[in-house]
Design an enzyme around this catalytic site. Structure first.
Site, PDB file in Angstrom:
ATOM      1  N   THR A 154       0.860  -1.171   0.000  1.00 12.33           N
ATOM      2  CA  THR A 154       0.000   0.000   0.000  1.00 12.33           C
ATOM      3  C   THR A 154       0.891   1.214   0.000  1.00 12.33           C
ATOM      4  O   THR A 154       1.999   1.142   0.494  1.00 12.33           O
ATOM      5  CB  THR A 154      -0.849  -0.048   1.291  1.00 12.33           C
ATOM      6  N   ARG A 182     -13.730  -7.340  -0.980  1.00 13.38           N
ATOM      7  CA  ARG A 182     -12.943  -7.284   0.275  1.00 13.38           C
ATOM      8  C   ARG A 182     -12.389  -5.863   0.493  1.00 13.38           C
ATOM      9  O   ARG A 182     -11.887  -5.224  -0.414  1.00 13.38           O
ATOM     10  CB  ARG A 182     -11.803  -8.283   0.196  1.00 13.38           C
ATOM     11  N   GLY A 184      -9.813  -3.790   3.113  1.00 16.54           N
ATOM     12  CA  GLY A 184      -8.832  -3.958   4.187  1.00 16.54           C
ATOM     13  C   GLY A 184      -8.851  -2.785   5.146  1.00 16.54           C
ATOM     14  O   GLY A 184      -9.850  -2.088   5.312  1.00 16.54           O
ATOM     15  N   THR A 204       0.432   0.132   7.105  1.00 13.29           N
ATOM     16  CA  THR A 204       0.498  -0.781   5.965  1.00 13.29           C
ATOM     17  C   THR A 204       0.801  -2.185   6.462  1.00 13.29           C
ATOM     18  O   THR A 204       1.391  -2.354   7.523  1.00 13.29           O
ATOM     19  CB  THR A 204       1.568  -0.322   4.950  1.00 13.29           C
ATOM     20  N   GLY A 205       0.375  -3.178   5.687  1.00  9.26           N
ATOM     21  CA  GLY A 205       0.628  -4.563   6.074  1.00  9.26           C
ATOM     22  C   GLY A 205      -0.642  -5.382   5.941  1.00  9.26           C
ATOM     23  O   GLY A 205      -1.534  -5.043   5.169  1.00  9.26           O
ATOM     24  N   GLY A 207      -4.017  -6.327   6.265  1.00  7.08           N
ATOM     25  CA  GLY A 207      -5.173  -5.519   6.643  1.00  7.08           C
ATOM     26  C   GLY A 207      -6.058  -6.143   7.703  1.00  7.08           C
ATOM     27  O   GLY A 207      -6.504  -5.464   8.638  1.00  7.08           O
TER      28      GLY A 207
HETATM   29  N1  ASP Z   1      -3.067  -2.978   4.320  1.00  6.14           N
HETATM   30  C1  ASP Z   1      -3.355  -3.225   2.948  1.00  6.14           C
HETATM   31  C2  ASP Z   1      -4.573  -4.093   2.836  1.00  6.14           C
HETATM   32  O1  ASP Z   1      -4.718  -5.004   3.638  1.00  6.14           O
HETATM   33  C3  ASP Z   1      -2.237  -3.850   2.225  1.00  6.14           C
HETATM   34  C4  ASP Z   1      -0.896  -3.237   2.495  1.00  6.14           C
HETATM   35  O2  ASP Z   1      -0.733  -2.367   3.324  1.00  6.14           O
HETATM   36  O3  ASP Z   1       0.062  -3.605   1.846  1.00  6.14           O
HETATM   37  O4  ASP Z   1      -5.360  -3.898   1.941  1.00  6.14           O
END
Ligand code: ASP
Length: 290
Positions: A154, A182, A184, A204-205, A207
């Site tokens: 993200t 979906r 996040g 980020t990460g 979700g």
């Molecule tokens: N957090 C984002 C999601 O789950 C993905 C990401 O941060 O890389 O959609």
């Protein structure tokens, strides 16, 4: 501490090594663009929107032109932008075929009485935004199907203007093959993004894990209870790890320009622009270098 400033990230994940140089260039360019918006008299929201716009325009991230397809082969994107001092935000979720959802999120914030718009409603609002001339149409071409990151990534930004006003945002398409519809953490207030008059963050990460701990609001609350910006970031990632199976990271800035970040993934590209230049950038940022 120096104000104004712009702090950008390109996702907590694993990126293929051959793309590291381009990714670093992109986050630097985004931070520079955001800072230019502020020095030209723009707001923190202008800085966040323009910085994220630059990242959406590349095909290096699973956002904007690099967005990935869901299980049905459709592209659905999420984005959010928040004005900390007004405690107001705009978010779009599962919006189809939009390259710059960050601008649509800004439109939701500035031109509608609601804060979150999803699916067909977001597509219809996009048409209104273009018709109103709020932003110009961008060719919805996507250039990349190459998985540059291992799964998800993200893009996000926190900006603080010279008066200490804070804005934060994020933009994503989640990960390849996600369940259609979906959504996040990224467009969810308090989870992927949060800002108030004290501090702002973009997370980020994974979700589904970030949502469980409402990571963005949690991190800002730590600062309100007296933690330093860096301690707040460290604590937030520790809770994510201890209480969930999550991997992730976050960037933060407070109203005085104190900065922090934390991540538990191999990479989290960041760039910081202040004092009229990009003062720091790295794929694997380290506090000792900051
Ligand atoms: N957090 C984002 C999601 O789950 C993905 C990401 O941060 O890389 O959609």
């Amino acid at each position: 501490m120096t104000l104004p400033l712009v702090f950008v990230h390109g996702g907590a994940t694993v990126f293929k090594e051959e793309y590291h140089a381009s990714i670093l260039e992109a986050v630097k360019e985004a931070a520079k663009t955001g800072l230019a918006a502020l020095t030209k008299g723009g707001s923190a929201l202008d800085a966040v929107e323009s910085a994220i716009w630059i990242l959406e325009e590349t095909d290096l991230f699973t956002a904007g032109r690099g967005a990935c397809e869901n299980l049905d082969g459709e592209i659905e994107v999420d984005a959010m932008i928040m004005d900390g001092n007004r405690l107001d935000s705009g978010a779009v979720m599962a919006a189809r075929d939009i390259i710059h959802p960050i601008s649509l999120a800004r439109f939701v914030l500035e031109r509608t009485p609601v804060m979150q718009v999803a699916g067909n409603g977001a597509s219809r609002l996009y048409d209104v935004m273009i018709k109103d001339g709020y932003r110009t149409e961008v060719e919805p071409r996507r250039t990349s199907n190459i998985p540059i990151a291992s799964e998800n990534d993200t893009v996000g930004c926190v900006a603080v203007d010279e008066h200490g006003r804070i804005a934060a945002g994020s933009s994503t398409s989640g990960w390849p093959g996600k369940l259609p519809g979906r959504i996040g953490d990224s467009p969810i207030i308090g989870s992927g993004v949060y800002a108030n008059e004290i501090a702002g963050t973009s997370c980020t990460g994974k979700g589904e894990q970030i949502l469980r701990v409402v990571m963005g609001r949690m991190a800002v609350a730590y600062i309100e209870s007296g933690a330093s910006v860096q301690d707040a970031c460290d604590k937030a990632v520790r809770v994510l790890r201890d209480r969930t199976t999550g991997e992730g990271g976050l960037i933060m800035a407070d109203k005085e320009g104190n900065l922090g970040f934390a991540f538990d993934t191999p990479h989290m590209p960041i760039a910081i622009a202040k004092d009229e230049k990009v003062s720091y950038s790295s794929m694997i940022p380290s506090l000792t270098e900051l």
